[in-house]
Design a protein around this motif. Structure first.
Motif: not given
Length: 295
Positions: A34-44, A74-84
Motif C-alpha cells: 500500500i505504501i509503495v502504491a501510494f508513493y507511485v500515486l503521489a508521483k503521478v 497522498v503519502l500520509g493517507i497511504g501511511l494511515f491505511f498501512a497502520l490500520s
C-alpha cells in the motif's frame, strides 16, 4: 531469579514476538504494498498538478509548493491505511489528534504569515499583475520585480525596493498601469478671457494630434471646464502606448512644450494669477491721499 529462568523468559518473549511477526507477515506485506502504491500515486499526482498549474501560473515557487503538499498528503493517507491494516488504529488516532493540535497552535502563532502565504498563492493563480508590470497599491508606485510567497517586491522610479506584504496587496485596491499597454495623459491649462476660445481649442487639438508619441487610434479630447480667477481653464487628453514610466513622462513633457510654443506663435496667452491691490477700502484712506499728505 537464576540464569535458567532469565534464559527461559527471554526465549519465551522472543518466540512470542516471532510468532506474532509470522502471523502479521501477510498484513505487513500488504501494508508495504500500500505504501509503495501510494508513493507511485503521489508521483503521478505531482506530475499532473505540475502540468495543470503551469497553464495557470508561471510562479515556480507556487507550483513546487502545491506539488509537495499534495504528494505529502497522498503519502500520509497511504501511511494511515498501512497502520490500520497492521491493527495500529490507536496510533492513527493519536497521530491525527496530535496533527490537529499542532495545526491549531501554528495557525494562531503564524496567522499573519499564513495570510500572506495564501494571498501570495491566490495572486499567483489569478495573475492580476506580472513581473515588469507597473502598479500602484496603498500609495506605493513602481515596477513589480518579484512575487514570492510572502511579499510583493516593487521597485520605485527612484530605484528603491519596497517589500509589500501579499495580504496588503490582495485585500486593497491596486492599479495596474501596464495591463492594457495604453495610458491616457490629462493636461490642465487655461487661456485668457480676451482670447478666441474656438481658435485656442483648434490649435491645442491640432498641436497634440501631431505628436509622435501619441496613440493615433484614439482622438485628442478637449474640454473647457471652468471660469477661473484669471483664465478660462480646460483639460486636454490624449493616449499613448505605455510600457514603462518614461513613456508617460516623455509624452507629457513633449505635449507641454508643444502646446506652449503653439500658443506663443499664435498670440494666445496662458495667463498666470493676477492680484489687484486696492488701498481704497471702505473705512480707510486712499493711497493717493496718503501720499499727498506726506509731501
Amino acid at each position: 531469579m537464576d540464569t535458567q529462568n532469565v534464559y527461559e523468559l527471554i526465549t519465551g518473549k522472543l518466540e512470542g514476538w516471532l510468532t506474532a511477526a509470522i502471523e502479521m507477515l501477510p498484513n505487513l506485506v500488504l501494508a508495504l504494498l500500500i505504501i509503495v502504491a501510494f508513493y507511485v500515486l503521489a508521483k503521478v499526482i505531482r506530475k499532473l498538478v505540475s502540468n495543470m498549474l503551469s497553464r495557470v501560473t508561471d510562479n515556480k515557487t507556487v507550483t513546487g509548493l502545491a506539488e509537495t503538499v499534495l504528494a505529502v498528503l497522498v503519502l500520509g493517507i497511504g501511511l494511515f491505511f498501512a497502520l490500520s491494516i497492521l491493527n495500529l488504529d490507536g496510533t492513527v488516532t493519536s497521530l491525527l489528534a496530535g496533527a490537529g493540535i499542532i495545526g491549531l497552535a501554528l495557525g494562531f502563532a503564524f496567522q499573519d504569515i499564513a495570510a500572506n502565504f495564501i494571498a501570495g498563492v491566490l495572486l499567483s493563480i489569478r495573475h492580476p499583475f506580472g513581473i515588469g508590470d507597473i502598479i500602484e497599491t496603498n500609495g506605493l508606485f513602481g515596477t513589480v520585480e518579484k512575487l514570492n510567497l510572502r511579499n510583493t517586491i516593487i521597485r520605485t522610479p527612484q530605484g528603491q525596493y519596497m517589500y509589500v506584504p501579499n495580504k496588503v496587496v490582495y485585500e486593497n485596491p491596486f492599479t495596474n498601469y501596464t495591463k492594457t499597454g495604453k495610458r491616457r495623459i490629462d493636461l490642465a491649462c487655461g487661456v485668457s478671457y480676451g482670447d478666441d476660445l474656438e481658435k485656442a481649442k483648434d490649435i491645442a487639438v491640432e498641436t497634440l494630434s501631431s505628436l509622435d508619441l501619441r496613440d493615433e487610434s484614439k482622438d485628442v479630447e478637449f474640454y473647457y471646464n471652468e471660469f477661473g480667477d484669471s483664465s478660462i481653464n480646460f483639460s486636454i487628453r490624449f493616449w499613448i502606448n505605455y510600457n514603462r514610466q518614461p513613456d508617460y513622462w516623455g509624452a507629457q513633457s513633449e505635449a507641454i512644450m508643444a502646446l506652449k510654443k503653439a500658443y506663443d506663435d499664435n498670440d494666445i496667452m496662458i495667463p498666470f494669477p493676477i492680484r489687484t491691490l486696492d488701498f481704497g477700502i471702505r473705512g480707510g484712506e486712499k493711497l493717493n491721499t496718503v501720499m499727498d499728505t506726506n509731501k
